[in-house]
Design a protein around this motif. Structure first.
Motif, PDB file in Angstrom:
ATOM      1  N   TRP A  59      17.731 -33.817  29.388  1.00  0.00           N
ATOM      2  CA  TRP A  59      19.099 -33.383  29.494  1.00  0.00           C
ATOM      3  C   TRP A  59      18.722 -32.056  30.558  1.00  0.00           C
ATOM      4  CZ3 TRP A  59      21.332 -33.105  24.091  1.00  0.00           C
ATOM      5  CH2 TRP A  59      21.675 -34.220  23.652  1.00  0.00           C
ATOM      6  N   MET A  60      17.770 -31.225  30.181  1.00  0.00           N
ATOM      7  CA  MET A  60      17.519 -30.130  30.971  1.00  0.00           C
ATOM      8  C   MET A  60      16.957 -30.220  32.331  1.00  0.00           C
ATOM      9  SD  MET A  60      15.682 -27.706  28.063  1.00  0.00           S
ATOM     10  CE  MET A  60      15.346 -26.434  29.075  1.00  0.00           C
ATOM     11  N   ALA A  61      16.414 -31.332  32.414  1.00  0.00           N
ATOM     12  CA  ALA A  61      15.599 -31.856  34.007  1.00  0.00           C
ATOM     13  C   ALA A  61      16.653 -31.768  35.121  1.00  0.00           C
ATOM     14  CB  ALA A  61      15.148 -33.233  33.737  1.00  0.00           C
ATOM     15  N   MET A  62      16.265 -31.077  36.293  1.00  0.00           N
ATOM     16  CA  MET A  62      16.754 -31.365  37.286  1.00  0.00           C
ATOM     17  C   MET A  62      16.998 -32.711  38.081  1.00  0.00           C
ATOM     18  SD  MET A  62      15.918 -28.933  41.046  1.00  0.00           S
ATOM     19  CE  MET A  62      16.010 -27.273  39.955  1.00  0.00           C
ATOM     20  N   LYS A  63      18.074 -32.830  38.360  1.00  0.00           N
ATOM     21  CA  LYS A  63      18.453 -34.288  38.740  1.00  0.00           C
ATOM     22  C   LYS A  63      18.594 -34.171  40.484  1.00  0.00           C
ATOM     23  CE  LYS A  63      20.550 -34.925  34.469  1.00  0.00           C
ATOM     24  NZ  LYS A  63      20.372 -33.353  33.845  1.00  0.00           N
ATOM     25  N   LYS A  64      18.174 -35.343  40.863  1.00  0.00           N
ATOM     26  CA  LYS A  64      18.383 -35.360  42.516  1.00  0.00           C
ATOM     27  C   LYS A  64      19.404 -36.179  42.876  1.00  0.00           C
ATOM     28  CE  LYS A  64      13.483 -35.385  43.725  1.00  0.00           C
ATOM     29  NZ  LYS A  64      12.469 -36.281  44.416  1.00  0.00           N
ATOM     30  N   ASP A  65      20.174 -35.865  43.795  1.00  0.00           N
ATOM     31  CA  ASP A  65      21.315 -36.545  44.065  1.00  0.00           C
ATOM     32  C   ASP A  65      21.387 -36.967  45.734  1.00  0.00           C
ATOM     33  OD1 ASP A  65      23.872 -37.457  43.776  1.00  0.00           O
ATOM     34  OD2 ASP A  65      24.739 -35.970  42.490  1.00  0.00           O
ATOM     35  N   TRP A  66      22.194 -37.767  46.210  1.00  0.00           N
ATOM     36  CA  TRP A  66      22.376 -38.319  47.337  1.00  0.00           C
ATOM     37  C   TRP A  66      23.016 -37.340  48.440  1.00  0.00           C
ATOM     38  CZ3 TRP A  66      26.293 -39.151  50.738  1.00  0.00           C
ATOM     39  CH2 TRP A  66      26.333 -39.977  51.842  1.00  0.00           C
ATOM     40  N   LEU A  67      22.511 -37.269  49.347  1.00  0.00           N
ATOM     41  CA  LEU A  67      23.147 -36.183  50.466  1.00  0.00           C
ATOM     42  C   LEU A  67      23.246 -37.153  51.766  1.00  0.00           C
ATOM     43  CD1 LEU A  67      20.837 -33.190  50.412  1.00  0.00           C
ATOM     44  CD2 LEU A  67      22.993 -33.348  49.725  1.00  0.00           C
ATOM     45  N   PRO A  78      21.243 -28.033  35.330  1.00  0.00           N
ATOM     46  CA  PRO A  78      21.937 -27.564  34.198  1.00  0.00           C
ATOM     47  C   PRO A  78      21.546 -26.229  33.854  1.00  0.00           C
ATOM     48  CG  PRO A  78      20.982 -29.748  34.023  1.00  0.00           C
ATOM     49  CD  PRO A  78      20.277 -29.237  35.202  1.00  0.00           C
ATOM     50  N   GLU A  79      22.204 -25.101  33.906  1.00  0.00           N
ATOM     51  CA  GLU A  79      21.889 -23.938  33.424  1.00  0.00           C
ATOM     52  C   GLU A  79      22.877 -23.308  32.559  1.00  0.00           C
ATOM     53  OE1 GLU A  79      22.159 -21.098  36.777  1.00  0.00           O
ATOM     54  OE2 GLU A  79      24.424 -21.051  36.682  1.00  0.00           O
ATOM     55  N   PRO A  80      22.413 -22.544  31.423  1.00  0.00           N
ATOM     56  CA  PRO A  80      23.266 -21.970  30.508  1.00  0.00           C
ATOM     57  C   PRO A  80      24.343 -21.047  30.940  1.00  0.00           C
ATOM     58  CG  PRO A  80      21.195 -20.893  30.345  1.00  0.00           C
ATOM     59  CD  PRO A  80      20.922 -22.039  31.535  1.00  0.00           C
ATOM     60  N   LEU A  81      25.226 -21.217  30.299  1.00  0.00           N
ATOM     61  CA  LEU A  81      26.647 -20.432  30.670  1.00  0.00           C
ATOM     62  C   LEU A  81      26.474 -18.698  30.317  1.00  0.00           C
ATOM     63  CD1 LEU A  81      29.758 -22.600  29.465  1.00  0.00           C
ATOM     64  CD2 LEU A  81      28.770 -22.104  32.027  1.00  0.00           C
ATOM     65  N   ILE A 114      23.034 -24.063  21.432  1.00  0.00           N
ATOM     66  CA  ILE A 114      21.724 -24.024  21.743  1.00  0.00           C
ATOM     67  C   ILE A 114      21.049 -25.012  22.641  1.00  0.00           C
ATOM     68  CG2 ILE A 114      19.611 -24.010  20.245  1.00  0.00           C
ATOM     69  CD1 ILE A 114      21.324 -22.974  17.760  1.00  0.00           C
ATOM     70  N   SER A 115      21.217 -25.897  22.451  1.00  0.00           N
ATOM     71  CA  SER A 115      20.555 -27.086  23.509  1.00  0.00           C
ATOM     72  C   SER A 115      20.679 -26.690  25.007  1.00  0.00           C
ATOM     73  CB  SER A 115      21.087 -28.440  23.229  1.00  0.00           C
ATOM     74  OG  SER A 115      21.108 -28.778  21.842  1.00  0.00           O
ATOM     75  N   ALA A 116      21.845 -26.055  25.193  1.00  0.00           N
ATOM     76  CA  ALA A 116      22.182 -25.814  26.687  1.00  0.00           C
ATOM     77  C   ALA A 116      21.464 -24.328  27.124  1.00  0.00           C
ATOM     78  CB  ALA A 116      23.703 -25.575  26.827  1.00  0.00           C
ATOM     79  N   GLY A 117      20.895 -23.666  25.964  1.00  0.00           N
ATOM     80  CA  GLY A 117      20.387 -22.397  26.452  1.00  0.00           C
ATOM     81  C   GLY A 117      21.025 -21.121  26.117  1.00  0.00           C
ATOM     82  N   SER A 132      28.096 -32.254  24.416  1.00  0.00           N
ATOM     83  CA  SER A 132      28.014 -30.950  23.956  1.00  0.00           C
ATOM     84  C   SER A 132      27.045 -30.173  24.956  1.00  0.00           C
ATOM     85  CB  SER A 132      27.452 -30.775  22.429  1.00  0.00           C
ATOM     86  OG  SER A 132      28.231 -31.514  21.555  1.00  0.00           O
ATOM     87  N   PHE A 133      26.008 -30.825  25.184  1.00  0.00           N
ATOM     88  CA  PHE A 133      25.062 -29.928  26.116  1.00  0.00           C
ATOM     89  C   PHE A 133      25.767 -29.575  27.570  1.00  0.00           C
ATOM     90  CE2 PHE A 133      22.215 -29.957  29.821  1.00  0.00           C
ATOM     91  CZ  PHE A 133      21.321 -29.175  29.263  1.00  0.00           C
ATOM     92  N   ASP A 134      26.773 -30.697  27.943  1.00  0.00           N
ATOM     93  CA  ASP A 134      27.330 -30.391  29.322  1.00  0.00           C
ATOM     94  C   ASP A 134      28.551 -29.314  29.100  1.00  0.00           C
ATOM     95  OD1 ASP A 134      25.772 -32.275  30.519  1.00  0.00           O
ATOM     96  OD2 ASP A 134      27.369 -33.886  30.296  1.00  0.00           O
ATOM     97  N   THR A 135      29.018 -29.276  27.816  1.00  0.00           N
ATOM     98  CA  THR A 135      30.096 -28.335  27.513  1.00  0.00           C
ATOM     99  C   THR A 135      29.674 -27.102  27.566  1.00  0.00           C
ATOM    100  OG1 THR A 135      31.740 -30.004  26.287  1.00  0.00           O
ATOM    101  CG2 THR A 135      31.707 -27.508  25.789  1.00  0.00           C
ATOM    102  N   PHE A 136      28.566 -26.695  27.272  1.00  0.00           N
ATOM    103  CA  PHE A 136      28.001 -25.410  27.193  1.00  0.00           C
ATOM    104  C   PHE A 136      27.051 -25.184  28.530  1.00  0.00           C
ATOM    105  CE2 PHE A 136      29.159 -26.078  22.653  1.00  0.00           C
ATOM    106  CZ  PHE A 136      30.032 -24.925  22.852  1.00  0.00           C
ATOM    107  N   SER A 137      27.212 -25.830  29.456  1.00  0.00           N
ATOM    108  CA  SER A 137      26.511 -25.771  30.685  1.00  0.00           C
ATOM    109  C   SER A 137      27.144 -25.683  32.019  1.00  0.00           C
ATOM    110  CB  SER A 137      25.310 -26.928  30.698  1.00  0.00           C
ATOM    111  OG  SER A 137      24.485 -26.892  29.651  1.00  0.00           O
ATOM    112  N   HIS A 138      26.473 -25.059  32.899  1.00  0.00           N
ATOM    113  CA  HIS A 138      26.873 -25.170  34.238  1.00  0.00           C
ATOM    114  C   HIS A 138      26.079 -26.025  35.387  1.00  0.00           C
ATOM    115  CE1 HIS A 138      28.459 -24.387  38.263  1.00  0.00           C
ATOM    116  NE2 HIS A 138      27.258 -23.566  38.452  1.00  0.00           N
ATOM    117  N   GLU A 139      26.547 -26.945  35.812  1.00  0.00           N
ATOM    118  CA  GLU A 139      25.870 -27.873  36.561  1.00  0.00           C
ATOM    119  C   GLU A 139      25.811 -27.109  38.075  1.00  0.00           C
ATOM    120  OE1 GLU A 139      27.206 -31.784  36.319  1.00  0.00           O
ATOM    121  OE2 GLU A 139      25.621 -32.314  34.974  1.00  0.00           O
TER     122      GLU A 139
END
Length: 485
Positions: free
Chosen positions: A81-89, A102-105, A129-132, A425-432
């Motif tokens: 979940w924490m890993a940086m994800k590549k995306d298409w450009l 993903p970074e903690p709020l 906690i999972s989201a930091g 839950s991780f996404d709820t407490f994270s900012h992408e």
């Protein structure tokens, strides 16, 4: 207030220094939660019995087991979940890379509920906690034994600089809401949710609201074996979890009029088998949480037109705050029992000429947190999924969707908004956070003035992803330039 300011300052320092961002800190706190509930199982059983009269089996199923399962799931997946994800450009930006981090709020406020005072407190904490994040947990004062337990035990297991439990009533909640938070997560009633949203709006704080609503059951299948299983699950799902004091619990049943008598008899049989008879001798069922809620639920039966619809139960034990499992058939649709969330052991049955009318019946009312339908008909399932709106739909069972970490849990409309459980839950407490990196190589001159017809054509093709056309356009321009020279 001074103590509260000091606590929040400590949480902010812990977050700003970065201690909560590392994967090892997050994993250590998740393991600590598992130790907390494992090593204090007997104390949790006792606290839940004091507050709600929960049997240890029910307490483990709905509280301890939920928390352990959630923490184990997060431990297993957190690095992914924490890993940086590549995306298409777009190819037009080549050479460039796009990534999502993903970074903690930051510092989040979690406000628990009294009906599941352990799981609905610690489960969101696991996501935070999972989201930091650093966390303030405010347990519900309506479950004082569980609130006291969390206040006393959590600091012995979790990082005291980053996770704090602040107990208290409405005056404490009011003071907490005066502060700026990076996220507020609330489980409870729509009335309190409106107060929280109003306070959060002053700081533009994002909010997740897990509320409730009148969750219906549609009984479509009525064959012998299917009906037995359906009724067994309805009885277990209506009165089993906290005596109906559950946001995703069954609120009423929709059934064809000709089938109602058989349904009522089967409901009676399973109620007696699971919970016993007579209000003074009930077992395996929780009591109403306090006098105010007891009076509220009892008052739903006071209307003579409502009490006349009772076909089973209706007795109360004021001393022990117990209300007998009660079945009503066709109470007035404009009565409180059919317009307010019951949140208690009363089950109205609404009869329809045709069960297909259930879809219109549901759509004429606020969107529920969950819809339950017992049916084998694929076409009817499709209609429910496509023609109704709810937080979730579960076919042929009750409340099991709450156990699934792979599915989002949350409401829509008046039943709440936002979602959690597992990765959600991780996404709820994270900012992408979007990250784009580009080379100094290959400069596209058409992006700059002075403007001309060529640049307009180039930009139109670029936005339409017409890369072949762009190539031809550039080749033609190069050809004309060479010819002119």
């Amino acid at each position: 207030m001074e103590e509260l300011h000091a606590n929040l300052a400590e949480l902010n320092r812990a977050f700003c220094c970065g201690k909560t961002r590392g994967v090892e800190w997050r994993k250590s706190q998740l393991r600590a939660i598992i130790r907390l509930i494992t090593e204090n199982e007997a104390q949790i059983f006792e606290a839940l019995h004091q507050d709600l009269g929960k049997h240890p089996v029910e307490a483990y199923r709905d509280e301890i087991g939920i928390v352990k399962k959630s923490a184990d799931h997060s431990l297993l997946h957190i690095e992914k979940w924490m890993a940086m994800k590549k995306d298409w450009l777009p190819l037009l930006l080549f050479p460039a890379t796009g990534q999502v981090l993903p970074e903690p709020l930051g510092t989040v406020l979690i406000m628990g509920s009294w009906n599941f005072p352990i799981s609905l407190a610690l489960d969101p904490v696991i996501g935070a906690i999972s989201a930091g994040n650093t966390v303030v947990l405010k347990p519900s004062e309506l479950a004082p034994a569980c609130s006291s337990f969390l206040h006393r035990i959590v600091p012995l297991y979790l990082d005291k600089e980053a996770i704090k439990v602040i107990p208290g009533g409405s005056e404490v909640a009011e003071k907490l809401l005066q502060h700026r938070w990076d996220k507020i997560f609330f489980t409870g009633s729509p009335r309190v949710a409106r107060i929280i949203m109003s306070a959060a709006a002053k700081h533009l704080t994002p909010v997740t609201l897990e509320l409730g609503g009148k969750c219906p059951v549609i009984l479509h299948s009525f064959s012998g074996s299917d009906l037995q299983v359906a009724v067994k699950r309805i009885v277990g799902g209506k009165w089993g979890p906290c005596a109906g004091q559950a946001c995703i619990g069954v609120d009423y049943v929709l059934v064809q009029q000709k089938d109602a008598p058989v349904l009522v008899e089967l409901l009676k049989n399973y109620i007696k088998k699971f919970y016993g008879e007579k209000v003074e001798k009930l077992q395996n069922i929780c009591r109403i949480v306090n006098q105010n809620h007891f009076d509220r639920v009892r008052n739903l039966l006071q209307d003579p037109s409502v009490s006349a619809s009772i076909v089973y139960g209706g007795s109360v034990d004021c001393k022990n705050l117990m209300i007998e499992p009660t079945i009503l058939v066709d109470p007035p649709l404009d009565s409180d029992i059919m317009t307010e969330e019951i949140f208690g052991p009363l089950l109205p049955i609404i009869t329809l000429d045709k069960i297909e009318e259930s879809i219109d019946f549901i759509n004429e009312r606020p969107k529920p947190l969950a819809i339950y339908a017992f049916t084998r008909c694929k076409r009817f399932k499709e209609r429910i999924m496509q023609e109704t709106s709810s937080g979730s739909v579960t076919f042929n069972d009750i409340m099991i969707q709450f156990l699934c970490d792979s599915l989002p849990f949350g409401g829509v409309g008046e039943s709440g908004f936002g979602r959690y459980h597992g990765k959600y839950s991780f996404d709820t407490f994270s900012h992408e956070k979007a990250i784009l990196q580009r080379s100094y190589f290959l400069e596209l001159e058409p992006r700059y003035p002075p403007w001309n017809d060529f640049k307009l054509t180039f930009i139109k093709m670029a936005y339409n992803f017409n890369y072949i056309g762009l190539l031809l356009l550039l080749l033609r321009r190069m050809f004309h330039r060479g010819k002119a020279q």
